[in-house]
Design an enzyme around this catalytic site. Structure first.
Site, PDB file in Angstrom:
ATOM      1  N   ASP A  11       1.185  -1.134   0.319  1.00 15.18           N
ATOM      2  CA  ASP A  11      -0.182   0.464  -0.054  1.00 15.18           C
ATOM      3  C   ASP A  11       0.685   0.990  -0.325  1.00 15.18           C
ATOM      4  O   ASP A  11       1.866   1.358   0.804  1.00 15.18           O
ATOM      5  CB  ASP A  11      -0.793  -0.046   1.363  1.00 15.18           C
ATOM      6  CG  ASP A  11      -2.404   0.884   1.403  1.00 15.18           C
ATOM      7  OD1 ASP A  11      -2.861   1.283   0.456  1.00 15.18           O
ATOM      8  OD2 ASP A  11      -1.225   2.056   1.927  1.00 15.18           O
ATOM      9  N   TYR A  54       2.833  10.055   0.005  1.00 11.45           N
ATOM     10  CA  TYR A  54       3.760   9.482   1.036  1.00 11.45           C
ATOM     11  C   TYR A  54       4.965   9.958   0.572  1.00 11.45           C
ATOM     12  O   TYR A  54       6.142   9.926   1.085  1.00 11.45           O
ATOM     13  CB  TYR A  54       3.772   7.927   1.253  1.00 11.45           C
ATOM     14  CG  TYR A  54       2.533   7.525   1.252  1.00 11.45           C
ATOM     15  CD1 TYR A  54       1.281   8.656   2.382  1.00 11.45           C
ATOM     16  CD2 TYR A  54       1.779   6.539   1.751  1.00 11.45           C
ATOM     17  CE1 TYR A  54       0.419   8.046   2.540  1.00 11.45           C
ATOM     18  CE2 TYR A  54       0.795   5.854   2.342  1.00 11.45           C
ATOM     19  CZ  TYR A  54      -0.091   6.791   2.377  1.00 11.45           C
ATOM     20  OH  TYR A  54      -1.457   6.513   3.419  1.00 11.45           O
ATOM     21  N   HIS A  73      -7.640   9.306  -1.941  1.00 14.08           N
ATOM     22  CA  HIS A  73      -7.036   9.773  -0.985  1.00 14.08           C
ATOM     23  C   HIS A  73      -8.336  10.415   0.701  1.00 14.08           C
ATOM     24  O   HIS A  73      -8.196   9.233   1.459  1.00 14.08           O
ATOM     25  CB  HIS A  73      -5.715   9.718  -0.755  1.00 14.08           C
ATOM     26  CG  HIS A  73      -4.634   9.952   0.205  1.00 14.08           C
ATOM     27  ND1 HIS A  73      -3.680   9.521   0.111  1.00 14.08           N
ATOM     28  CD2 HIS A  73      -5.077   8.966   1.372  1.00 14.08           C
ATOM     29  CE1 HIS A  73      -2.742   9.719   1.320  1.00 14.08           C
ATOM     30  NE2 HIS A  73      -3.748   9.293   2.058  1.00 14.08           N
ATOM     31  N   LYS A 101      -2.736   6.416  -4.659  1.00 17.12           N
ATOM     32  CA  LYS A 101      -3.990   6.648  -3.835  1.00 17.12           C
ATOM     33  C   LYS A 101      -4.270   7.880  -4.785  1.00 17.12           C
ATOM     34  O   LYS A 101      -2.771   8.755  -4.536  1.00 17.12           O
ATOM     35  CB  LYS A 101      -4.061   7.088  -2.610  1.00 17.12           C
ATOM     36  CG  LYS A 101      -4.269   6.411  -1.896  1.00 17.12           C
ATOM     37  CD  LYS A 101      -4.432   5.489  -0.287  1.00 17.12           C
ATOM     38  CE  LYS A 101      -3.794   4.157   0.940  1.00 17.12           C
ATOM     39  NZ  LYS A 101      -2.683   4.379   0.640  1.00 17.12           N
TER      40      LYS A 101
HETATM   41  P1  NDP Z   1       0.427   1.270  11.378  1.00 19.96           P
HETATM   42  O1  NDP Z   1      -0.400   1.223  12.704  1.00 19.96           O
HETATM   43  O2  NDP Z   1       0.780   0.209  11.020  1.00 19.96           O
HETATM   44  O3  NDP Z   1       2.046   1.128  13.273  1.00 19.96           O
HETATM   45  C1  NDP Z   1       3.371   1.463  11.972  1.00 19.96           C
HETATM   46  C2  NDP Z   1       4.255   1.628  13.517  1.00 19.96           C
HETATM   47  O4  NDP Z   1       4.149   0.418  14.099  1.00 19.96           O
HETATM   48  C3  NDP Z   1       5.407   2.267  13.551  1.00 19.96           C
HETATM   49  O5  NDP Z   1       6.080   2.738  14.254  1.00 19.96           O
HETATM   50  C4  NDP Z   1       5.821   0.594  13.428  1.00 19.96           C
HETATM   51  O6  NDP Z   1       7.513   1.041  13.330  1.00 19.96           O
HETATM   52  C5  NDP Z   1       5.462   0.036  14.314  1.00 19.96           C
HETATM   53  N1  NDP Z   1       5.509  -1.337  14.588  1.00 19.96           N
HETATM   54  C6  NDP Z   1       5.192  -1.517  13.166  1.00 19.96           C
HETATM   55  N2  NDP Z   1       5.073  -3.700  13.328  1.00 19.96           N
HETATM   56  C7  NDP Z   1       5.113  -3.309  14.919  1.00 19.96           C
HETATM   57  C8  NDP Z   1       5.133  -4.511  15.571  1.00 19.96           C
HETATM   58  N3  NDP Z   1       5.473  -5.660  15.465  1.00 19.96           N
HETATM   59  N4  NDP Z   1       5.551  -4.472  17.122  1.00 19.96           N
HETATM   60  C9  NDP Z   1       5.854  -2.821  17.362  1.00 19.96           C
HETATM   61  N5  NDP Z   1       5.641  -1.565  16.366  1.00 19.96           N
HETATM   62  C10 NDP Z   1       5.468  -2.302  15.421  1.00 19.96           C
HETATM   63  O7  NDP Z   1       0.677   2.828  11.208  1.00 19.96           O
HETATM   64  P2  NDP Z   1      -0.434   3.961   9.767  1.00 19.96           P
HETATM   65  O8  NDP Z   1      -0.689   4.455   9.937  1.00 19.96           O
HETATM   66  O9  NDP Z   1       1.248   3.598   8.662  1.00 19.96           O
HETATM   67  O10 NDP Z   1      -0.798   2.994   9.148  1.00 19.96           O
HETATM   68  C11 NDP Z   1      -0.351   1.871   8.280  1.00 19.96           C
HETATM   69  C12 NDP Z   1      -0.458   1.567   5.956  1.00 19.96           C
HETATM   70  O11 NDP Z   1      -2.005   2.121   6.030  1.00 19.96           O
HETATM   71  C13 NDP Z   1       0.550   3.281   6.043  1.00 19.96           C
HETATM   72  O12 NDP Z   1       1.269   3.313   6.276  1.00 19.96           O
HETATM   73  C14 NDP Z   1      -0.713   3.952   5.700  1.00 19.96           C
HETATM   74  O13 NDP Z   1       0.290   2.768   3.909  1.00 19.96           O
HETATM   75  C15 NDP Z   1      -1.782   3.256   4.861  1.00 19.96           C
HETATM   76  N6  NDP Z   1      -2.654   4.499   5.811  1.00 19.96           N
HETATM   77  C16 NDP Z   1      -3.595   4.690   5.018  1.00 19.96           C
HETATM   78  C17 NDP Z   1      -4.181   6.165   5.088  1.00 19.96           C
HETATM   79  C18 NDP Z   1      -5.430   7.092   4.615  1.00 19.96           C
HETATM   80  O14 NDP Z   1      -5.289   8.014   4.465  1.00 19.96           O
HETATM   81  N7  NDP Z   1      -5.755   6.604   3.388  1.00 19.96           N
HETATM   82  C19 NDP Z   1      -3.611   7.032   7.046  1.00 19.96           C
HETATM   83  C20 NDP Z   1      -2.531   6.671   6.979  1.00 19.96           C
HETATM   84  C21 NDP Z   1      -2.569   5.120   7.133  1.00 19.96           C
HETATM   85  P3  NDP Z   1       8.648   0.435  12.978  1.00 19.96           P
HETATM   86  O15 NDP Z   1       8.494   1.071  11.286  1.00 19.96           O
HETATM   87  O16 NDP Z   1      10.088   0.543  13.453  1.00 19.96           O
HETATM   88  O17 NDP Z   1       8.281  -0.929  12.646  1.00 19.96           O
HETATM   89  C1  1BO Z   2      -1.563  12.553   5.091  1.00 18.45           C
HETATM   90  C2  1BO Z   2      -1.552  11.323   4.671  1.00 18.45           C
HETATM   91  C3  1BO Z   2      -2.350  10.477   5.627  1.00 18.45           C
HETATM   92  C4  1BO Z   2      -1.573   8.765   5.016  1.00 18.45           C
HETATM   93  O1  1BO Z   2      -2.111   8.689   3.912  1.00 18.45           O
END
Ligand code: NDP
Ligand code: 1BO
Length: 322
Positions: free
Chosen positions: A55, A60, A121, A88
């Site tokens: 994704d 991003y 998005h 997106k």
């Molecule tokens: P997540 O809920 O996926 O959390 C990510 C965080 O958790 C990072 O800091 C990561 O650190 C940490 N992490 C990952 N795996 C573990 C684990 N097993 N144990 C402990 N910590 C962990 O956050 P996001 O907000 O990034 O959401 C995921 C994805 O969803 C985004 O990356 C994006 O692709 C999508 N998204 C879409 C949106 C939209 O508007 N459509 C909005 C927000 C997100 P580390 O990298 O150090 O492991």
């Molecule tokens: C501003 C974008 C949020 C993560 O999708």
């Protein structure tokens, strides 16, 4: 209902069937804030972790890096047709004449010929160079029907296989369904035990629209630390799983695909080891009962101008439905 498929390494991964008849892998790698490590994370996820779903988004700023990771995985022997790549359409491109150029730019950045899924998005049009928070005039009128017709044209021309939306409300979804000739296959929303958003999940299910849960671990900086939530921790210990696996599994058992982000190779591989076991009903239910339900990604910084509007509060962003 999830169905099982097998990767080349015979790792069982489940997928969900979309309205279009295509399938979406139940787990994908998120890439928001993956930065310059995105290429390595994507390659590790696909080649070593068995992920088939990535994704990303133009916003991003990592699409070129993600494209390098995908290319490296294909070079290592994974077939493009076995991958599911989502991107997106950003808010500045939400006018009909900008949709196709934006998609073509995304394909070029990713070095791909087609996307599996292209999502709106956020359902708000922003002016080029909009500030955060927006200044007067930054949030503009949007021709949703005209934008959706262009998205439908991308499917007809086989540039994308499925189209969908993110961050919609019931009100906006009903409006879209009123004019859509091609249904949105996917609605991507924030969903985790701290923000279940049952109403939106149920409405999507009733319309056959698949939901992908974003921020399944509670998101990143400024998010909600579900990894250390006491209920999550207790269940993880009881089942000899990690908190990350419990959160990912909860999402899949709710019938959503899920896209945890990690740049850490061990956590990338850990997060997908969620097949071949189940959360017992009592534990699933305990996760559904976590109190203090609230969004992390409420959109205030992006869209709210308290004085000038048109969105004067977070409640306005979500059509006062929460
Ligand atoms: P997540 O809920 O996926 O959390 C990510 C965080 O958790 C990072 O800091 C990561 O650190 C940490 N992490 C990952 N795996 C573990 C684990 N097993 N144990 C402990 N910590 C962990 O956050 P996001 O907000 O990034 O959401 C995921 C994805 O969803 C985004 O990356 C994006 O692709 C999508 N998204 C879409 C949106 C939209 O508007 N459509 C909005 C927000 C997100 P580390 O990298 O150090 O492991
Ligand atoms: C501003 C974008 C949020 C993560 O999708």
């Amino acid at each position: 209902m999830a169905q099982a498929t097998f990767t080349a390494e015979d790792q069982k991964i489940e997928s969900f069937r979309l309205l279009s008849g295509h399938t979406i892998p139940a787990i994908g790698l998120g890439t928001w804030r993956a930065g310059s490590q995105a290429d390595n994370s994507v390659k590790i996820a696909i080649v070593e972790g068995g992920y088939r779903h990535i994704d990303t988004a133009w916003e991003y700023g990592v699409q070129e890096s993600v494209g390098h990771g995908v290319k490296a995985a294909i070079h290592a022997g994974v077939e493009r047709r076995d991958l599911f790549i989502t991107s997106k359409l950003w808010c500045t491109e939400l006018s009909p004449e900008r949709v196709r150029p934006a998609l073509l730019n995304t394909l070029q950045q990713l070095q791909l010929e087609y996307l599996d899924l292209y999502l709106i998005h956020w359902p708000f049009r922003l002016a080029d160079g909009a500030s955060r928070p927006p200044k007067p005039g930054d949030v503009q009128e949007m021709d949703m029907e005209g934008v959706w017709r262009e998205m439908e044209g991308l499917v007809k021309d086989k540039l994308v296989r499925d189209i969908g939306v993110c961050n919609f409300t019931l009100k906006k979804m009903n409006k879209l369904l009123g004019f859509a000739e091609t249904m949105p296959s996917v609605c991507q929303m924030e969903m985790h035990p701290g923000w279940r958003n049952d109403k939106m999940l149920e409405a999507c299910k009733q319309n056959g629209i698949h939901v992908t849960a974003y921020s399944p671990l509670g998101s990143q900086e400024g998010g909600r630390d579900l990894i250390h939530d006491e209920t999550v921790d207790r269940i993880a210990k009881k089942l000899s799983k990690t908190p990350g696996q419990v959160l990912v599994k909860w999402a899949i058992q709710r019938g959503t695909s899920v896209i945890p982000k990690s740049n850490n190779p061990d956590r990338i591989k850990e997060n997908i080891k969620v097949f071949g076991w189940e959360l017992p009903q009592e534990d699933f239910q305990a996760l559904c009962n976590i109190p203090d339900q609230k969004r992390v990604l409420h959109g205030e910084q992006l869209f709210v101008n308290k004085n000038a509007g048109p969105l004067r509060s977070v409640a306005d962003v979500w059509d006062h439905e929460d």
